[in-house]
Design a protein around this motif. Structure first.
Motif, PDB file in Angstrom:
ATOM      1  N   ASN A 124       1.027  -1.175   0.060  1.00 58.46           N
ATOM      2  CA  ASN A 124      -0.006  -0.119  -0.029  1.00 58.46           C
ATOM      3  C   ASN A 124       0.990   1.394  -0.032  1.00 58.46           C
ATOM      4  O   ASN A 124       0.402   2.421  -0.124  1.00 58.46           O
ATOM      5  CB  ASN A 124      -0.817  -0.071   1.243  1.00 58.46           C
ATOM      6  CG  ASN A 124      -1.861  -1.071   1.450  1.00 58.46           C
ATOM      7  OD1 ASN A 124      -2.422  -1.377  -0.089  1.00 58.46           O
ATOM      8  ND2 ASN A 124      -2.162  -1.686   2.366  1.00 58.46           N
ATOM      9  N   GLU A 149       2.807   2.516  -2.263  1.00 62.71           N
ATOM     10  CA  GLU A 149       2.926   3.361  -3.442  1.00 62.71           C
ATOM     11  C   GLU A 149       1.497   4.338  -3.465  1.00 62.71           C
ATOM     12  O   GLU A 149       1.647   5.670  -3.780  1.00 62.71           O
ATOM     13  CB  GLU A 149       2.888   2.827  -4.663  1.00 62.71           C
ATOM     14  CG  GLU A 149       2.715   3.460  -5.978  1.00 62.71           C
ATOM     15  CD  GLU A 149       3.074   2.543  -7.310  1.00 62.71           C
ATOM     16  OE1 GLU A 149       2.698   3.118  -8.404  1.00 62.71           O
ATOM     17  OE2 GLU A 149       3.593   1.296  -6.983  1.00 62.71           O
ATOM     18  N   SER A 150       0.411   3.802  -3.089  1.00 60.00           N
ATOM     19  CA  SER A 150      -0.826   4.347  -3.269  1.00 60.00           C
ATOM     20  C   SER A 150      -0.880   5.666  -2.152  1.00 60.00           C
ATOM     21  O   SER A 150      -1.026   6.804  -2.121  1.00 60.00           O
ATOM     22  CB  SER A 150      -1.837   3.746  -3.363  1.00 60.00           C
ATOM     23  OG  SER A 150      -2.015   2.857  -1.835  1.00 60.00           O
ATOM     24  N   PHE A 151      -0.306   5.107  -1.029  1.00 63.98           N
ATOM     25  CA  PHE A 151      -0.429   6.204   0.103  1.00 63.98           C
ATOM     26  C   PHE A 151       0.499   7.353   0.086  1.00 63.98           C
ATOM     27  O   PHE A 151       0.221   8.322   0.096  1.00 63.98           O
ATOM     28  CB  PHE A 151       0.072   5.111   1.529  1.00 63.98           C
ATOM     29  CG  PHE A 151       0.286   6.331   2.672  1.00 63.98           C
ATOM     30  CD1 PHE A 151      -0.843   6.772   3.207  1.00 63.98           C
ATOM     31  CD2 PHE A 151       1.442   6.867   2.859  1.00 63.98           C
ATOM     32  CE1 PHE A 151      -0.824   7.784   4.504  1.00 63.98           C
ATOM     33  CE2 PHE A 151       1.768   7.611   4.087  1.00 63.98           C
ATOM     34  CZ  PHE A 151       0.346   8.028   4.711  1.00 63.98           C
ATOM     35  N   SER A 198       1.539   8.404  -2.977  1.00 61.60           N
ATOM     36  CA  SER A 198       1.109   9.304  -4.040  1.00 61.60           C
ATOM     37  C   SER A 198      -0.032  10.181  -3.687  1.00 61.60           C
ATOM     38  O   SER A 198      -0.165  11.382  -3.935  1.00 61.60           O
ATOM     39  CB  SER A 198       0.654   8.321  -5.356  1.00 61.60           C
ATOM     40  OG  SER A 198       1.635   7.830  -5.610  1.00 61.60           O
ATOM     41  N   ALA A 199      -0.939   9.536  -2.730  1.00 61.79           N
ATOM     42  CA  ALA A 199      -2.054  10.555  -2.275  1.00 61.79           C
ATOM     43  C   ALA A 199      -1.621  11.521  -1.318  1.00 61.79           C
ATOM     44  O   ALA A 199      -2.015  12.562  -1.482  1.00 61.79           O
ATOM     45  CB  ALA A 199      -2.985   9.453  -1.732  1.00 61.79           C
TER      46      ALA A 199
END
Length: 479
Positions: free
Chosen positions: A77, A79-81, A83-84
């Motif tokens: 998780n 990468e998504s965290f 980026s966000a």
């Protein structure tokens, strides 16, 4: 030749003329100046965007790395965290930059060497904004910047070890029933306020004279079919009284007073809206505990089970935890040697029974002698198996007072010696009177190590917390 010369004169006059030259120069220079100013603004904006993007990337890389190391974020998780989080930080600056767009990149790599792990987190990407109109002369209407930041974090697992000597009271009072009518018990199990619990406690103590009708079936029937105000008719209306007694399986010749009391003592929960009728029905099984409360020693066995589960979970290979148990009444009832894991102590605990007087000295002395630094047994056992120096603990529990004050004095002396030898003492005064509380409070290594549970669930929680606290020494993470 003369004609040519004469033809050039108007041009020469124009060139030599000073009239309007400023306007012409202004017309020629102004566009250049404006383009220069626009270019300066674009360069300044690009620098500001670059600085802000770099700062955001730095902070996000650190945040992601820290969360992974602390176990709060999985690599899947990350990468998504990341980026966000980067987008959120940059979007807060929308007003500073014209038509800002951000394309994040996140890369996390993990390296393992033995039990140690390292995470390298790279955060960056590209950010762009609109340029000033003058940059259009150069065919550039967007300005891009790119950046990259990285953070490296890791964990080093340092394995510890522990030995715990458990000292528990199995005197006759441990065979007593826990008091389910205490306001604290009622507050905990029924969710009542203090004022409500006090009122209900009074009623439940009165109900002790009628334990034979307090069954789940009878109480459910009464709660579902009667309210407090109905109970008055039980004394004056024979038909109502007989119907009520028949419904709950009681003799129909039961006195008017007893019949009214049975009704009132069950329906107290709906009187004056203390708790709703439905809530009372939902809590029937808890209320039945008035007639069938839990025995103290059974609660102790459950609590010890929770403690030993904590140890087994923290040390599944039985390589770092050693435990032993001493049960006392009027002297040592029995004990187990300290050994790897918890099986012997657990087996002994399951067979414990309550009887006899109370004298804690010899069991506390046993615990101290097993763990004291001058007794090299524990240190040698750990060194030979795991190479560690163990942390040493005593868990001391009682539910009452020693029969003789001399036992208080000698027990305190052994507690003093243990604490001076850097043995940590947890103490638990379980529904104990003032004397027992004072002794256990004195022996505890600190206020945080002293527990005063009154109910079974509080005792189980106390032992669980002791297990969690002591096993923290087994695995420590350094970043």
């Amino acid at each position: 030749m003369g004609k040519l010369r004469s033809g050039l004169l108007p041009i020469e006059k124009l060139l030599r003329s000073q009239e309007g030259s400023m306007a012409m120069m202004t017309a020629l220079v102004t566009p250049v100046l404006l383009m220069g100013a626009g270019l300066a603004i674009d360069i300044s904006n690009m620098t500001a965007l670059k600085t802000r993007f770099q700062s955001a990337s730095d902070s996000v890389s650190l945040a992601v790395a820290s969360r992974i190391a602390n176990g709060d974020l999985s690599i899947a998780n990350a990468e998504s965290f990341g980026s966000a989080l980067l987008l959120a930080q940059m979007e807060s600056d929308d007003a500073r930059f014209s038509n800002l767009t951000v394309t994040p990149t996140v890369e996390v790599t993990e390296t393992s060497i033995g039990i140690n792990k390292t995470w390298n987190v790279k955060i960056g990407g590209t950010a762009s904004q609109d340029t000033t109109p003058f940059a259009g002369f150069f065919g550039k209407d967007r300005m891009d910047v790119s950046t990259s930041a990285s953070a490296v974090t890791g964990t080093e697992e340092i394995q510890g070890a522990l030995s715990m000597a458990v000292v528990v009271d199995v005197s006759g009072s441990m065979g007593w029933e826990l008091d389910p009518t205490s306001p604290k018990y009622l507050s905990e199990t029924l969710g009542l306020t203090t004022a409500q619990s006090n009122k209900v406690s009074t009623k439940m103590n009165e109900a002790a004279a009628y334990p034979y009708y307090l069954t789940a079936e009878n109480m459910t029937y009464i709660l579902e079919n009667f309210v407090f105000d109905d109970c008055g008719s039980m004394g004056n209306n024979k038909t109502d009284r007989i119907a009520f007694l028949t419904a709950i399986g009681m003799p129909t010749n039961t006195s008017k007073y007893d019949t009214k009391q049975m009704c009132k003592l069950t329906t107290f929960s709906s009187k004056n809206g203390w708790i709703s009728q439905q809530t009372a029905i939902d809590n029937v099984q808890t209320l039945v505990s008035v007639a069938h409360p839990q025995i103290k020693i059974d609660a102790l066995k459950q609590a010890l089970g929770e403690l030993f589960t904590q140890f087994s979970t923290a040390d599944p290979t039985q390589s770092y935890v050693r435990t032993g148990l001493s049960a006392y009444a009027y002297g040592v009832r029995g004990d187990t040697d300290l050994e790897w894991g918890t099986s012997s102590a657990s087996n002994y605990a399951s067979a414990m029974y309550a009887s006899g007087g109370t004298a804690s000295t010899n069991s506390v002395k046993w615990a101290y002698n097993e763990l004291k630094s001058s007794n090299a047994t524990e240190a040698t056992e750990h060194y030979n198996k795991n190479g560690q120096t163990p942390d040493r603990f005593i868990l001391f529990m009682t539910d009452g007072d020693n029969n003789y004050s001399s036992d208080d004095t000698s027990t305190k002396s052994y507690c003093d010696q243990a604490k001076a030898d850097n043995i940590t003492i947890f103490s638990v005064a379980f529904a104990a009177p003032e004397g027992g509380q004072e002794l256990l409070s004195y022996c505890a290594s600190s206020e945080d190590n002293y527990y005063e549970p009154e109910t079974a669930s509080e005792l189980i929680t106390a032992f669980k917390n002791i297990g969690v606290s002591s096993t923290k020494t087994l695995t420590r993470l350094t970043q």
